[in-house]
Design a protein around this motif. Sequence first.
Motif, PDB file in Angstrom:
ATOM      1  N   ARG A  54       0.838  -1.200   0.000  1.00 31.98           N
ATOM      2  CA  ARG A  54       0.000   0.000   0.000  1.00 31.98           C
ATOM      3  C   ARG A  54       0.876   1.254   0.000  1.00 31.98           C
ATOM      4  O   ARG A  54       0.627   2.207  -0.728  1.00 31.98           O
ATOM      5  N   ASN A  55       1.901   1.237   0.816  1.00 32.01           N
ATOM      6  CA  ASN A  55       2.799   2.381   0.942  1.00 32.01           C
ATOM      7  C   ASN A  55       3.552   2.644  -0.363  1.00 32.01           C
ATOM      8  O   ASN A  55       3.699   3.786  -0.801  1.00 32.01           O
ATOM      9  N   ILE A  56       4.025   1.567  -0.985  1.00 33.27           N
ATOM     10  CA  ILE A  56       4.756   1.697  -2.250  1.00 33.27           C
ATOM     11  C   ILE A  56       3.877   2.334  -3.318  1.00 33.27           C
ATOM     12  O   ILE A  56       4.289   3.263  -4.018  1.00 33.27           O
ATOM     13  N   SER A  58       1.237   4.157  -2.964  1.00 33.69           N
ATOM     14  CA  SER A  58       0.835   5.534  -2.651  1.00 33.69           C
ATOM     15  C   SER A  58       1.890   6.531  -3.063  1.00 33.69           C
ATOM     16  O   SER A  58       1.595   7.702  -3.315  1.00 33.69           O
ATOM     17  N   LYS A  59       3.144   6.073  -3.170  1.00 34.34           N
ATOM     18  CA  LYS A  59       4.249   6.961  -3.541  1.00 34.34           C
ATOM     19  C   LYS A  59       4.757   6.705  -4.960  1.00 34.34           C
ATOM     20  O   LYS A  59       5.707   7.347  -5.403  1.00 34.34           O
ATOM     21  N   ALA A  60       4.144   5.769  -5.643  1.00 29.15           N
ATOM     22  CA  ALA A  60       4.613   5.400  -6.985  1.00 29.15           C
ATOM     23  C   ALA A  60       4.369   6.532  -7.969  1.00 29.15           C
ATOM     24  O   ALA A  60       3.367   7.246  -7.877  1.00 29.15           O
ATOM     25  N   PRO A  61       5.279   6.725  -8.919  1.00 29.57           N
ATOM     26  CA  PRO A  61       5.079   7.750  -9.938  1.00 29.57           C
ATOM     27  C   PRO A  61       3.915   7.387 -10.847  1.00 29.57           C
ATOM     28  O   PRO A  61       3.518   6.221 -10.938  1.00 29.57           O
TER      29      PRO A  61
END
Length: 425
Positions: A54-56, A58-61
């Motif tokens: 989820r964290n990855i 949310s910050k993915a380009p």
Amino acid sequence: MNSPLPEAAILLAEAKKLYSQKELASLLNKVPRTIARWESGECPVDPNALLVLRNILSKAPAPADHDFTFIDLFAGIGGIRKGFEAQGGKCVWTSEWDSYSQKTYKANYPNDDHDIHGDITLIDDPVNQVPDHDVLLAGFPCQPFSIAGVSKRNSLGLSHGFDCSTQGTLFFDVERIILAKQPKAFLLENVKNLVNHDKGRTFSVIKQVLEERLGYNITYKVIDGKHFVPQHRERILIVGFRKDIGFKDAIGDNWKNLNLPSLDDGPKLSSILHPEDGTEIDVDDGRCIDKNGKVQKKYILTDKLWAYLQAYADKHKAAGNGFGFGLVTPDKTARTLSARYYKDGSEILIFRGKGKNPRRLTPRECARLMGFGDDFKIPVSDTRAYKQFGNSVVVPLVAHVAGFMKPFIMEMKKLEADNIHPRLF
């Protein structure tokens, strides 16, 4: 009624759009086999990994707005580029030395995040001066390849072989960039006579360099633009894929059987001519057609020029030569549009009725004849426009070849992302 997908399945599907299986495994500190088991539903995603996932995401380009990248060498007005953009490619670097072509290029690609590099021969460090790319495109000019005198150069301790046979030609600059950047694939375009130039020696050198020095499987074909536009225009297209990625047999077989539209059913000149019935929307602000929708009078041959061309044709016909003008009706196909069309337009003259002087094509009609849409801007003079379109490519033909190449390019990108190395061919 179908049950909604569990959150883990949704997140994995989103992650798959952004990362290869190997990349995702590395991010989650897992092995690729575990990711595969999650995706197949063989076992559930553990809660800690789900939290990290989820964290990855949310910050993915944001997903890329293109499928692959390419560079555009000897770019002209961007005809080859336009064909590859139609297949999802993005241009990341451009080289074109002619300032007038640069003007047209910039007018039609104003949002590029890179400048146009001028003289390609001044690129002395392609590793650092040229960005990484998936595909190299080049409609390189064909200058004579001098492969004589190698023994003399050898006796003087000078370079020979590959370097000697290509040095001094613009193909050498294509060679340098391919050697430095090792793109997955390339497309080279040239006149059909390249195959027979200097009794085949020129093309032999090109093949040898591409296959043996640079390490690519190549295939080539002379294709008539008449498949796509109402113009007889034969050009050689050389397609290459890096040998270490394979596909040699599949590419060769598919290329041999390249599915082209029927020549018999190809478009006729009427499809690109101004209708002159007042229904056409003027996209060129009165440059080509007047307020009544008629072609501007400046494109109709004067009595003096028409008389000269007829006399010239009669003279050569009497001598048994085939020289002369090309007078065509809207239901026919034109000869090849050349860069010299601005001189008198003699190779493609449009019949306007018995007793009337013919006319040359307008710049807008030339754009259409090459497959450019009416949204293509023509910011240069008629003389420059005729030269530029005469030197360009048939855009839908290039798009067709790009469509042939794309599945292999995308498979290469996937293999690269997954760090899989197929056997050498």
